[in-house]
Structure formats: C-alpha cells, structure tokens
Write a protein that holds these residues in place. Structure first.
Motif, PDB file in Angstrom:
ATOM      1  N   PHE A 172       0.867  -1.195   0.000  1.00 19.32           N
ATOM      2  CA  PHE A 172       0.000   0.000   0.000  1.00 19.32           C
ATOM      3  C   PHE A 172       0.902   1.244   0.000  1.00 19.32           C
ATOM      4  O   PHE A 172       1.805   1.356   0.829  1.00 19.32           O
ATOM      5  CB  PHE A 172      -0.896   0.007   1.230  1.00 19.32           C
ATOM      6  N   ILE A 173       0.664   2.148  -0.962  1.00 23.42           N
ATOM      7  CA  ILE A 173       1.502   3.349  -1.080  1.00 23.42           C
ATOM      8  C   ILE A 173       0.638   4.580  -0.838  1.00 23.42           C
ATOM      9  O   ILE A 173      -0.419   4.755  -1.470  1.00 23.42           O
ATOM     10  CB  ILE A 173       2.171   3.454  -2.476  1.00 23.42           C
ATOM     11  N   HIS A 174       1.085   5.437   0.076  1.00 25.34           N
ATOM     12  CA  HIS A 174       0.409   6.700   0.383  1.00 25.34           C
ATOM     13  C   HIS A 174       1.354   7.849  -0.005  1.00 25.34           C
ATOM     14  O   HIS A 174       2.520   7.867   0.419  1.00 25.34           O
ATOM     15  CB  HIS A 174       0.057   6.776   1.867  1.00 25.34           C
ATOM     16  N   VAL A 175       0.869   8.788  -0.826  1.00 28.48           N
ATOM     17  CA  VAL A 175       1.705   9.874  -1.352  1.00 28.48           C
ATOM     18  C   VAL A 175       1.274  11.197  -0.722  1.00 28.48           C
ATOM     19  O   VAL A 175       0.085  11.549  -0.731  1.00 28.48           O
ATOM     20  CB  VAL A 175       1.606   9.980  -2.890  1.00 28.48           C
ATOM     21  N   LEU A 176       2.262  11.917  -0.184  1.00 29.38           N
ATOM     22  CA  LEU A 176       2.028  13.256   0.364  1.00 29.38           C
ATOM     23  C   LEU A 176       2.834  14.279  -0.426  1.00 29.38           C
ATOM     24  O   LEU A 176       4.021  14.064  -0.681  1.00 29.38           O
ATOM     25  CB  LEU A 176       2.441  13.327   1.840  1.00 29.38           C
ATOM     26  N   ASP A 177       2.193  15.376  -0.805  1.00 29.10           N
ATOM     27  CA  ASP A 177       2.869  16.460  -1.546  1.00 29.10           C
ATOM     28  C   ASP A 177       3.478  17.428  -0.532  1.00 29.10           C
ATOM     29  O   ASP A 177       2.756  18.063   0.240  1.00 29.10           O
ATOM     30  CB  ASP A 177       1.859  17.176  -2.449  1.00 29.10           C
ATOM     31  N   THR A 178       4.797  17.552  -0.503  1.00 25.09           N
ATOM     32  CA  THR A 178       5.489  18.455   0.420  1.00 25.09           C
ATOM     33  C   THR A 178       6.362  19.423  -0.375  1.00 25.09           C
ATOM     34  O   THR A 178       6.566  19.247  -1.585  1.00 25.09           O
ATOM     35  CB  THR A 178       6.372  17.676   1.411  1.00 25.09           C
ATOM     36  N   SER A 179       6.911  20.431   0.332  1.00 21.75           N
ATOM     37  CA  SER A 179       7.780  21.406  -0.338  1.00 21.75           C
ATOM     38  C   SER A 179       9.087  20.775  -0.800  1.00 21.75           C
ATOM     39  O   SER A 179       9.773  21.300  -1.671  1.00 21.75           O
ATOM     40  CB  SER A 179       8.083  22.574   0.613  1.00 21.75           C
ATOM     41  N   GLN A 180       9.455  19.602  -0.181  1.00 20.05           N
ATOM     42  CA  GLN A 180      10.697  18.926  -0.565  1.00 20.05           C
ATOM     43  C   GLN A 180      10.478  17.922  -1.692  1.00 20.05           C
ATOM     44  O   GLN A 180      11.420  17.328  -2.196  1.00 20.05           O
ATOM     45  CB  GLN A 180      11.285  18.213   0.652  1.00 20.05           C
ATOM     46  N   GLY A 181       9.237  17.738  -2.092  1.00 18.73           N
ATOM     47  CA  GLY A 181       8.903  16.787  -3.147  1.00 18.73           C
ATOM     48  C   GLY A 181       7.759  15.896  -2.733  1.00 18.73           C
ATOM     49  O   GLY A 181       7.100  16.127  -1.707  1.00 18.73           O
ATOM     50  N   ASN A 182       7.501  14.848  -3.513  1.00 20.26           N
ATOM     51  CA  ASN A 182       6.452  13.883  -3.205  1.00 20.26           C
ATOM     52  C   ASN A 182       7.008  12.804  -2.267  1.00 20.26           C
ATOM     53  O   ASN A 182       7.977  12.108  -2.600  1.00 20.26           O
ATOM     54  CB  ASN A 182       5.915  13.226  -4.479  1.00 20.26           C
ATOM     55  N   LEU A 183       6.398  12.676  -1.081  1.00 20.12           N
ATOM     56  CA  LEU A 183       6.811  11.666  -0.096  1.00 20.12           C
ATOM     57  C   LEU A 183       5.979  10.394  -0.320  1.00 20.12           C
ATOM     58  O   LEU A 183       4.751  10.419  -0.248  1.00 20.12           O
ATOM     59  CB  LEU A 183       6.593  12.198   1.314  1.00 20.12           C
ATOM     60  N   PHE A 184       6.677   9.293  -0.638  1.00 16.48           N
ATOM     61  CA  PHE A 184       6.028   7.989  -0.850  1.00 16.48           C
ATOM     62  C   PHE A 184       6.218   7.141   0.406  1.00 16.48           C
ATOM     63  O   PHE A 184       7.367   6.862   0.803  1.00 16.48           O
ATOM     64  CB  PHE A 184       6.639   7.270  -2.055  1.00 16.48           C
ATOM     65  N   TYR A 185       5.088   6.780   1.063  1.00 13.54           N
ATOM     66  CA  TYR A 185       5.138   5.905   2.235  1.00 13.54           C
ATOM     67  C   TYR A 185       4.657   4.524   1.789  1.00 13.54           C
ATOM     68  O   TYR A 185       3.529   4.365   1.301  1.00 13.54           O
ATOM     69  CB  TYR A 185       4.248   6.476   3.345  1.00 13.54           C
TER      70      TYR A 185
END
Length: 548
Positions: free
Chosen positions: A51-64
């Motif tokens: 399961f992949i959860h993506v968060l948009d941050t100022s440093q880029g896209n964080l893939f968990y």
C-alpha cells in the motif's frame, strides 16, 4: 511479534523533479515499479501487495510504502511514519472524519505555536486558536481545499487539505499541509517597496531628462494638460496672437516659453512684462519708449520701448487685465498696425513682434463691466488657451514633484526622496496656488527636512502650517455661507498708535479684497506708491485669492 518485526518491511522515499532525493533501504526493483505505476495527483495506490500513500510536500512527493497485510486504522501512525512526517519542513496534521486532530508533526507545532493533537477543529475555532479550519472545509466538501489561515500567534499560513477515502469511498482522514507565509509576506512587502523605488527612479530619470532638454517646469501627463500642449504645438508655428487663461500659478509663463521655443522666432528674444507690477505712469514708457524731454526725468537720448527691443521676437504681457484703458487703446494700435509711437514723438516706428497675453481674470466679464476694451479683447482672443488648475489634473502632481526634486538637487546639492504615503497626501491636496505653490512646498520641505526621505508626517505638518488660501467664489450665497463677519479689533495705546493700528487694519482688509495693488490703492483713494510704502511700513504681505 515485536514492533520492529512488525514494521521492518515499511519504507519511504522522496521524489522531486523525477529524481529520488531521499530513500530508506527499499529494494530498487520495488522502488522503480512504484514510480512507474504512480500517476500525478494520485494519493493512494497498490503495487504487488504494498500500500503506497503519497504526500505532496515542499521537498517533493513523499512515498510511504507498507505491506497491505499490515495496514490498519490503529497501525497508521507507526514510529516510522512519525519520523518521516517530522522530517518534513512543512507542517502536517491528520484529522479523522469527525475533525479530531490525530497527528501534528513537530514543524506544525512550531510554526502554529500550539499543540492541537487530541482537539477537535471546531473547538479550536471556538477558543480563538485559529480563524478557520481546513479540516472542516474538506470534510464538508470532500474535496481538496486551500485557504489562508491566521492562528493565535498572529501568523498567516497557507494551508492545503486533502481527503483520504477508504475502500468503500467513505471519508476516513484529512491530511493538511501548513506552510508559513510570514517570510513570503515579508518578501512581498520588499518587492512592493522595490517596485515603488523603481517607479521613483524612473520618474526622477524622466525629470532629469526633461531638465536636460528644457529648464521649463511644464509637465504634461494628464489628458487635460496633453490637450493644452497639443494645442500649443499647433499654434506655435503661426504668428497669431494668443490669449492664455487660467488661475494664478498654473504655468502661463511656461506655456508662453513653449510657444516661443517652437515658433519661427525661437532664435530671437522673448520679453516679459507684468502689467500689474509696474505703476501706470511708467508702464506706457516701458512698453512704447519715449523721446528725449518727453517728461521730467526722461533720459537725454530717449529710450526704446519693449516692443521695439523685442522686434523679431515675442512679447509676453502677463496680467493683461490690469492694463489701464488708455494703454489698451495704444496696444490695439500695435496689434492692428504693427507699429509703435514713442512718448513725445509723432513718428510711428514699424515693429515685428508676436504678442502673447495672459490673465487669471474673466476678460469677457470685464468687457461687460466696461473695464476692458471690447475691440482689444477680440483682437487678443484669436487663439485662446485655457490651462486647467492643478486640482483638475492630479496625474501631473507626482511627475511635477519629481521634477522639482531634481531641480532642488541641482540647485542646492541636496538629495531628497519622498515616501509613497507622503506622495499620496501631496497628490490629494487641492493646491489653490497651483504649480507655483507645489514648487515652493517641495523646495521648502527639502530644505527643512533633516533626513534624506521625506515622510508623510513632515508633509502633513507643512500643509497644516500653511496659511489658508481661499479662491474667489462666484456664487453670492456660497460667499455669504463661508464668510464670517469681520469684527473690528479693539486698539490700545496712544492716539498715534491707535491711528496707526487702525490704518494697518484697513490696508490689510483692502489688500485681501482686491487682486492687485493698483486696485487696492484706487479703492483707498491714494497713490499706488503711497500704498506700497505703507505696506512696507506695516510689514504686510498681500494676500492673494484665486478664482475657482
């Protein structure tokens, strides 16, 4: 099973501009498959049992990345998740579907100034902790929402909230990303300040450029003044007589110079005479000249008048409305016959001059009252040019100010700037004395200022300290409404002192009623020279009024 064993297969990585910036010890093959299956805008998806959860941050896209078998409500905020979210430079909060704040990372607590974990968003608003709730807006709309939000510490933030849905399409969480806008606001203010400075520099460069081309303070930016200049340029090439009208101080002499500079007579001289500044008995000899012995005190060889001296050039008759009727007849002859006759001589002298006249009075009304010759009025009024007052062309005020700043700098070697708020005050002022008053004001505040930048306080202080200048009103009802009855002052002292005080008061009141010293003297029944001596004796300043 231990926590370490339970979460040993969890991973994360950050992608920015299609480049992996940071990653855990995830297998390269799995990382590549995840990136390949990712589509921009997707927040959650699955790849080969993960399961992949993506968060948009100022440093880029964080893939968990987490195995599907481990994903549960209780297990969402595991130690690795907390470490990852705390490593992000933006504030991150997670709320459930009821608006309860389940998680708030360290950065969010730092920039917001308060720990909100465990609180409901509605309660935080009610307590005044924050002005609005991004979580409640996302819960209501079930869509991504972005707002500007102010918190209890007074700081402004850009907050973006995104909904997270479960496998049944029901809203489960709201993830909010908070970015501190304080620094951005400071940068925005700095940019605006630089833009104002840039505009000031452009105006100053424009003023310097104008100063190099001409010493005139004629500035035409407004449409009203541009129309005047266009009319001037059309009539400059012909030799017709021009009558310039407008309130005192609007720049009638500058318009005259512009006409002369663009005429075929530009390489000849231009002579100016103020018809109200020279006593009546001297005005005739100054304009037309005289022969030897024409009157007591006349020069032995006689003297040429201004019309003779200016032959081939231009004569500017300022305040033509103050010219006595006797001389008006002689001026009419000059206009009709192009010749003058000196005092004490019967011989006409041919001349070639262009005559430009100016007045701040209503000559047509003076003709009806019998104070100005009708034939001379029509002879002068071949090409009328009316200059609008400064309050009717406010677009010219700031360019004029910048021009006068450049003049002051050249004349006194003093560099001054005026802040934007002070400029707005100057621009909104009515300037009853028009361009002349504005020029004097700029010069005064530049010389009296003790710092390079002139503030709004300095400008307002100078405007407030100025004596009130009123314009003449044509409406008798309005005059009666604004005028206060004059109460005669009580004088003290000896008889001589009381008489002197009373005389001073009468002269002062008379000067305020009439536009010229000649008219004031006539109303008092004394010679102009006598009135001038008394003005000097009592140290009076003639108060000028302006027509609206």
């Amino acid at each position: 099973m231990s926590i370490t064993q339970l979460h040993k297969d969890e991973h994360f990585f950050i992608v920015k501009n299609d480049e992996v910036m940071i990653k855990s010890d995830i297998q390269i093959e799995l990382l590549e498959k995840i990136i390949k299956n990712y589509s921009k805008g997707i927040e959650t998806f699955e790849v080969e049992g993960y399961f992949i959860h993506v968060l948009d941050t100022s440093q880029g896209n964080l893939f968990y990345v987490k195995p599907i078998m481990q994903y549960s409500y209780i297990d969402f905020m595991n130690p690795l998740s907390i470490k990852v979210l705390n490593s992000i430079s933006d504030g991150v909060t997670v709320c459930d579907c009821d608006g309860k704040i389940l998680f708030q990372n360290d950065i969010d607590i730092e920039i917001v100034g308060i720990d909100l974990m465990g609180k409901y968003a509605k309660d935080a608003i009610a307590e005044g902790i924050m002005s609005d709730s991004i979580s409640m807006k996302v819960i209501d709309s079930k869509e991504k929402v972005t707002i500007l939000q102010t918190f209890i510490n007074g700081k402004c933030f850009l907050v973006s909230g995104k909904p997270i849905f479960d496998e049944y399409g029901e809203l489960q969480y709201v993830v909010a990303i908070t970015r501190d806008m304080t620094q951005l606001k400071l940068l925005e203010k700095e940019v605006k300040k630089l833009e104002v400075q840039n505009e000031n520099f452009k105006n100053r460069l424009h003023a310097i450029h104008n100063k190099e081309n001409t010493k005139s303070s004629l500035i035409a930016v407004s449409s009203a003044m541009m129309q005047v200049v266009e009319r001037v340029m059309r009539v400059a090439v012909v030799d017709s007589t021009v009558l310039i009208g407008g309130e005192s101080g609007v720049g009638k002499e500058e318009i005259t110079k512009l006409i002369h500079a663009n005429s075929r007579r530009h390489n000849k001289r231009i002579l100016t005479i103020n018809c109200s500044a020279i006593p009546e008995n001297l005005l005739e000899s100054e304009l037309f000249g005289y022969e030897a012995g024409a009157f007591t005190g006349a020069s032995r060889g006689g003297k040429a008048g201004l019309f003779e001296i200016a032959s081939g050039g231009t004569v500017f008759l300022d305040e033509i409305g103050e010219m006595p009727l006797l001389l008006q007849a002689k001026l009419l002859r000059v206009l009709q016959e192009s010749e003058v006759q000196r005092l004490g001589s019967g011989k006409p002298i041919p001349i070639d001059v262009r005559i430009i006249a100016a007045t701040n009075r209503n000559l047509a009304e003076m003709v009806r009252q019998g104070n100005f010759r009708e034939d001379l009025y029509y002879r002068l009024n071949i090409i009328p040019i009316e200059i609008p007052p400064l309050r009717h062309r406010r677009q010219d005020i700031i360019p004029l100010i910048n021009h006068f700043l450049a003049v002051v700098e050249e004349k006194y070697s003093i560099h001054r700037t005026i802040e934007s708020s002070a400029m707005k005050i100057l621009e909104s002022y009515d300037w009853p004395g028009n361009v002349r008053q504005l020029k004097n004001m700029v010069e005064r505040i530049c010389l009296l200022a003790t710092q390079p930048e002139i503030t709004a306080y300095i400008v307002q202080q100078e405007l407030d300290s100025n004596p009130i200048i009123t314009r003449d009103l044509e409406d008798p009802v309005e005059i009666q409404r604004i005028q206060e009855p004059v109460v005669a002052p009580k004088f003290s002292g000896t008889l001589k002192e009381r008489v002197a005080s009373f005389e001073k008061q009468i002269i002062k009141e008379t000067l305020s009623k009439y536009p010229s010293i000649r008219q004031a003297a006539k109303s008092l029944g004394c010679d102009q020279s006598t009135l001038v001596r008394k003005i000097q004796k009592f140290q009076l300043t003639k108060q000028i009024s302006y027509k609206d």
